[in-house]
Write an enzyme that holds these catalytic residues in place. Structure first.
Site, PDB file in Angstrom:
ATOM      1  N   GLN A 368      33.199  12.623   5.324  1.00  0.00           N
ATOM      2  CA  GLN A 368      33.038  10.828   6.327  1.00  0.00           C
ATOM      3  C   GLN A 368      33.513  10.972   8.034  1.00  0.00           C
ATOM      4  O   GLN A 368      34.138  11.690   7.739  1.00  0.00           O
ATOM      5  CB  GLN A 368      33.468   9.503   5.520  1.00  0.00           C
ATOM      6  CG  GLN A 368      34.027   9.606   4.159  1.00  0.00           C
ATOM      7  CD  GLN A 368      31.820   9.295   3.773  1.00  0.00           C
ATOM      8  OE1 GLN A 368      30.736   9.725   4.646  1.00  0.00           O
ATOM      9  NE2 GLN A 368      31.624   9.458   2.266  1.00  0.00           N
ATOM     10  N   TYR A 399      29.170  13.791  -7.158  1.00  0.00           N
ATOM     11  CA  TYR A 399      29.314  14.273  -5.536  1.00  0.00           C
ATOM     12  C   TYR A 399      30.310  14.324  -4.693  1.00  0.00           C
ATOM     13  O   TYR A 399      30.690  13.250  -3.570  1.00  0.00           O
ATOM     14  CB  TYR A 399      27.523  13.166  -4.979  1.00  0.00           C
ATOM     15  CG  TYR A 399      26.733  13.564  -5.438  1.00  0.00           C
ATOM     16  CD1 TYR A 399      25.358  14.537  -4.763  1.00  0.00           C
ATOM     17  CD2 TYR A 399      26.193  12.455  -6.521  1.00  0.00           C
ATOM     18  CE1 TYR A 399      24.233  14.720  -5.994  1.00  0.00           C
ATOM     19  CE2 TYR A 399      25.169  12.345  -7.552  1.00  0.00           C
ATOM     20  CZ  TYR A 399      23.832  13.838  -7.056  1.00  0.00           C
ATOM     21  OH  TYR A 399      23.508  13.472  -7.155  1.00  0.00           O
ATOM     22  N   GLU A 420      31.035  18.508  -7.707  1.00  0.00           N
ATOM     23  CA  GLU A 420      29.892  18.767  -6.508  1.00  0.00           C
ATOM     24  C   GLU A 420      29.613  19.803  -6.313  1.00  0.00           C
ATOM     25  O   GLU A 420      30.326  21.529  -7.280  1.00  0.00           O
ATOM     26  CB  GLU A 420      31.371  18.756  -5.777  1.00  0.00           C
ATOM     27  CG  GLU A 420      31.482  19.350  -4.462  1.00  0.00           C
ATOM     28  CD  GLU A 420      30.276  18.384  -3.303  1.00  0.00           C
ATOM     29  OE1 GLU A 420      30.598  16.906  -3.835  1.00  0.00           O
ATOM     30  OE2 GLU A 420      29.459  19.131  -2.631  1.00  0.00           O
ATOM     31  N   ASP A 467      27.750   9.196  -4.667  1.00  0.00           N
ATOM     32  CA  ASP A 467      27.636   9.541  -3.453  1.00  0.00           C
ATOM     33  C   ASP A 467      27.164  11.003  -3.167  1.00  0.00           C
ATOM     34  O   ASP A 467      27.416  11.789  -2.220  1.00  0.00           O
ATOM     35  CB  ASP A 467      28.730   9.601  -3.320  1.00  0.00           C
ATOM     36  CG  ASP A 467      29.228   9.690  -1.135  1.00  0.00           C
ATOM     37  OD1 ASP A 467      27.920   9.144  -0.473  1.00  0.00           O
ATOM     38  OD2 ASP A 467      30.095   9.992  -0.660  1.00  0.00           O
ATOM     39  N   CYS A 494      24.174   7.304   2.272  1.00  0.00           N
ATOM     40  CA  CYS A 494      23.912   7.495   3.231  1.00  0.00           C
ATOM     41  C   CYS A 494      22.204   7.113   4.050  1.00  0.00           C
ATOM     42  O   CYS A 494      21.979   7.054   5.282  1.00  0.00           O
ATOM     43  CB  CYS A 494      24.298   8.352   4.176  1.00  0.00           C
ATOM     44  SG  CYS A 494      23.537  10.034   3.545  1.00  0.00           S
ATOM     45  N   GLU A 534      25.383   2.956   5.751  1.00  0.00           N
ATOM     46  CA  GLU A 534      25.322   2.970   5.088  1.00  0.00           C
ATOM     47  C   GLU A 534      25.636   2.328   3.583  1.00  0.00           C
ATOM     48  O   GLU A 534      25.832   1.130   4.320  1.00  0.00           O
ATOM     49  CB  GLU A 534      27.259   3.977   4.846  1.00  0.00           C
ATOM     50  CG  GLU A 534      27.665   4.614   3.576  1.00  0.00           C
ATOM     51  CD  GLU A 534      27.096   5.705   3.761  1.00  0.00           C
ATOM     52  OE1 GLU A 534      26.981   6.492   4.627  1.00  0.00           O
ATOM     53  OE2 GLU A 534      28.240   6.340   2.673  1.00  0.00           O
TER      54      GLU A 534
HETATM   55  C1  LIG Z   1      27.623  12.055   1.418  1.00  0.00           C
HETATM   56  S1  LIG Z   1      28.485  13.664   1.030  1.00  0.00           S
HETATM   57  C2  LIG Z   1      29.881  12.611  -0.055  1.00  0.00           C
HETATM   58  C3  LIG Z   1      31.024  13.046  -1.112  1.00  0.00           C
HETATM   59  C4  LIG Z   1      32.157  12.816  -0.720  1.00  0.00           C
HETATM   60  N1  LIG Z   1      31.860  11.856  -2.214  1.00  0.00           N
HETATM   61  C5  LIG Z   1      33.544  11.934   0.291  1.00  0.00           C
HETATM   62  O1  LIG Z   1      32.862  10.704  -0.068  1.00  0.00           O
HETATM   63  O2  LIG Z   1      33.886  12.814   0.948  1.00  0.00           O
HETATM   64  C6  LIG Z   1      27.384  14.750  -0.767  1.00  0.00           C
HETATM   65  C7  LIG Z   1      27.920  15.569  -1.207  1.00  0.00           C
HETATM   66  O3  LIG Z   1      27.086  16.213  -2.421  1.00  0.00           O
HETATM   67  C8  LIG Z   1      26.669  17.086  -2.541  1.00  0.00           C
HETATM   68  N2  LIG Z   1      25.819  17.761  -3.149  1.00  0.00           N
HETATM   69  C9  LIG Z   1      24.647  18.034  -3.159  1.00  0.00           C
HETATM   70  N3  LIG Z   1      24.057  18.133  -3.726  1.00  0.00           N
HETATM   71  C10 LIG Z   1      24.341  18.499  -4.990  1.00  0.00           C
HETATM   72  C11 LIG Z   1      24.433  18.626  -6.112  1.00  0.00           C
HETATM   73  N4  LIG Z   1      22.728  18.774  -6.781  1.00  0.00           N
HETATM   74  N5  LIG Z   1      24.958  17.955  -6.725  1.00  0.00           N
HETATM   75  C12 LIG Z   1      26.483  17.806  -6.250  1.00  0.00           C
HETATM   76  N6  LIG Z   1      27.010  17.106  -5.652  1.00  0.00           N
HETATM   77  C13 LIG Z   1      25.598  17.473  -5.116  1.00  0.00           C
HETATM   78  C14 LIG Z   1      27.623  17.739  -0.968  1.00  0.00           C
HETATM   79  O4  LIG Z   1      27.221  19.309  -1.192  1.00  0.00           O
HETATM   80  C15 LIG Z   1      28.302  17.367  -0.360  1.00  0.00           C
HETATM   81  O5  LIG Z   1      29.333  17.046  -0.267  1.00  0.00           O
END
Ligand SMILES: C[S@@+](CC[C@H](N)C(=O)[O-])C[C@H]1O[C@@H](n2cnc3c(N)ncnc32)[C@H](O)[C@@H]1O
Length: 544
Positions: A368, A399, A420, A467, A494, A534
């Site tokens: 973030q 995620y 993740e 997320d 987001c 957000e």
């Molecule tokens: C908005 S970030 C949120 C990360 C964490 N919750 C944070 O607040 O630091 C979204 C995350 O989803 C991961 N991501 C994207 N597509 C995904 C999927 N299909 N399955 C699991 N994770 C995924 C990305 O790598 C990223 O780290």
């Protein structure tokens, strides 16, 4: 001289492929006809929202059909006189509303049809402004226009609030001339619109709560812990002169006296970005000066690059490595007994502290970007997981990135499981539990739905945090989530448009999703001065 900049920081931009030579022909020269490209954006992107929702809505509000506002694009593209008629200056234009992207939307008189209209998108104009615009691009459904003059400002416009000399040409900020409370109101309206557009059934069934007031960021400027300026050599440019180094520009507006740009429509030369944290701003100045030296001495051989500027926070000054000033000394900012540098190496490991917990992650992976608001967000998320005071709780963190939510909630749950897709982030989530001496968080690498293969938590005691990235969750995941049937879901997003779509799908299209209620929807202002918001939606199961 240090070569760190050119070796480690730069992401190469591919060279254009060879230009094909025209085939030799003996016949008459063909007149090349331009054909309009079909616009088919992903529905939850700003362009998708504009085409599928905002334009039809304006038409409805003004008793216009879509045909009445559409443009004969192929004709315009192939007729110079007609193009000149369309690309024109229009005075006394009233801005009707903001788009989801923070751009003004207006109705213009049609250049050909006496009682026809065109819908115009005008960056930097705000609702209730009366402005002069110049149309510079015609599309099927609307036109793009530059803001030339504010004839009569909106009551919400406070020009003296603008703090950045580049505001009005840089594509980064949209809301600087607006009082902060009004910015928060506009963001709330964006969420309301998102649910009207993407959750129409829940809206008409009255199954959505009133959207709450957007939660303010403690820092209104100086909050961004990451910036990514870029540069690009143009073909016509002297290769021994530093190219512009900064961010993308928006159109060619003339309503503000913004420092000269040599390459309009491309990268703006930005000396300072005041939404960055102090050390990130220093990093921008350092890397700009470094680029100048490297270009002058002929050491930059590629056409352009994006430079990562990421804040790194340590308790111990000796651990710091990062961007150096012109005299070669490492730039450091000391704050509340902590030391901060600006890291420019994509692969460096950086640290952030949130509520006293330490999070390490790879500099170019997701984390973030506004550290100041994270304690408020975490408090809100935690208080909405409906955790039992006895501690007999389970948490799923889908995620999960490098573990921010799992680790922040660890003391209130028996066990948590995070999933993740990024192997790097998972590696650091595991490292972060060790760094914080936590023993009840597990993380798995894979697509979000993989967690349902693994999970054995009791449903009635399990809450889920979602997320996802901007595109949101997919239907496979939502179906499996409904089947899993947790007691509570806190959906952080987001992109409130994909969030609204997913919430609608979950509650109306999945069998067990029908048992859930949307408890609350609220925005958090992670990015003051910009249009971004957000969204946090809380879903609870009727019985557990
Ligand atoms: C908005 S970030 C949120 C990360 C964490 N919750 C944070 O607040 O630091 C979204 C995350 O989803 C991961 N991501 C994207 N597509 C995904 C999927 N299909 N399955 C699991 N994770 C995924 C990305 O790598 C990223 O780290």
């Amino acid at each position: 001289m240090s070569f760190a900049f050119s070796r480690s920081v730069l992401k190469r931009i591919p060279m254009p492929s060879k230009i094909a030579m025209p085939a030799v022909s003996n016949g008459p020269r063909k007149v090349k006809r331009h054909r309009a490209k079909k616009q088919n954006p992903e529905p939850t992107t700003p362009l998708g929202v504009l085409l599928n929702h905002e334009i039809p809505e304006i038409c409805k509000e003004h008793n216009l059909t879509l045909e009445q506002v559409s443009n004969p694009l192929n004709k315009v593209l192939n007729n110079t006189d007609l193009r000149a008629k369309y690309n024109r200056v229009v005075e006394s234009v009233r801005i009707l509303k903001y788009s989801s992207n923070g751009e003004g939307l207006a109705l213009l008189p049609h250049p050909e049809i006496p009682d026809g209209k065109q819908i115009a998108v005008v960056p930097f104009a705000m609702p209730e402004d009366i402005v002069t615009v110049r149309v510079f691009m015609t599309k099927d459904t609307h036109v793009d226009a530059d803001l030339l003059k504010i004839e009569n400002p909106s009551p919400l416009r406070k020009q003296d609030l603008i703090r950045c000399q580049y505001f009005g040409a840089c594509s980064g900020c949209q809301y600087q001339p607006i009082e902060y409370d009004d910015q928060l109101n506009f963001k709330r309206q964006t969420i309301i619109n998102a649910y009207r557009y993407f959750a129409p059934r829940l809206t008409s069934m009255g199954r959505l709560p009133e959207v709450g007031a957007t939660v303010a960021s403690p820092l209104k400027y100086g909050y961004r812990t990451k910036l990514t300026p870029h540069y690009q050599f143009s073909r016509h440019q002297d290769p021994s002169v530093r190219p512009n180094f900064g961010f993308g520009s928006k159109g060619r507006p003339s309503w503000r006296d913004v420092p000269k740009r040599d390459y309009p429509g491309e990268v703006m030369d930005i000396e300072d970005c005041i939404i960055g944290t102090d050390i990130v701003r220093q990093g921008l100045r350092n890397e700009r000066a470094q680029l100048e030296k490297l270009v002058e001495s002929g050491q930059v051989k590629h056409k352009g690059a994006t430079v990562l500027l990421r804040e790194d926070t340590r308790r111990n000054r000796e651990e710091l490595k990062g961007s150096t000033a012109e005299d070669g000394t490492l730039s450091i900012v000391e704050q509340n007994g902590m030391f901060k540098t600006c890291v420019t190496d994509n692969n460096a490991i950086v640290s952030e502290y949130v509520n006293g917990l330490r999070f390490d992650f790879v500099a170019n992976e997701f984390f973030q970007n506004n550290n100041s608001i994270l304690p408020k967000v975490l408090d809100y998320v935690k208080s909405n997981l409906a955790l039992d005071e006895s501690g007999d709780n389970y948490l799923v963190d889908a995620y999960c990135g490098s573990g921010l939510f799992s680790i922040s909630c660890a003391s209130s749950v028996r066990k948590s499981l995070g999933v993740e897709i990024s192997a790097h982030s998972i590696k650091f989530a595991k490292r972060n539990v060790e760094l914080n001496d936590i023993h009840n968080c597990e993380f798995i690498e894979g697509k979000a739905e993989k967690l349902f293969e693994k999970i054995d938590f009791p449903k009635d005691k399990t809450s889920v945090i979602l997320d996802p990235p901007r595109k949101g969750c997919d239907e496979v995941f939502m179906k499996q989530l409904a089947e899993f049937y947790p007691k509570r879901i806190v959906y952080v997003s987001c992109n409130v448009h994909s969030q609204a779509r997913d919430v609608e799908y979950f509650l109306t299209e999945t069998e067990k999703g029908k048992d859930y209620k949307v408890e609350s929807i609220i925005g958090f202002d992670f990015f003051p001065q910009t249009h971004h918001v957000e969204g946090v939606a809380v879903l609870s199961r009727a019985t557990y």
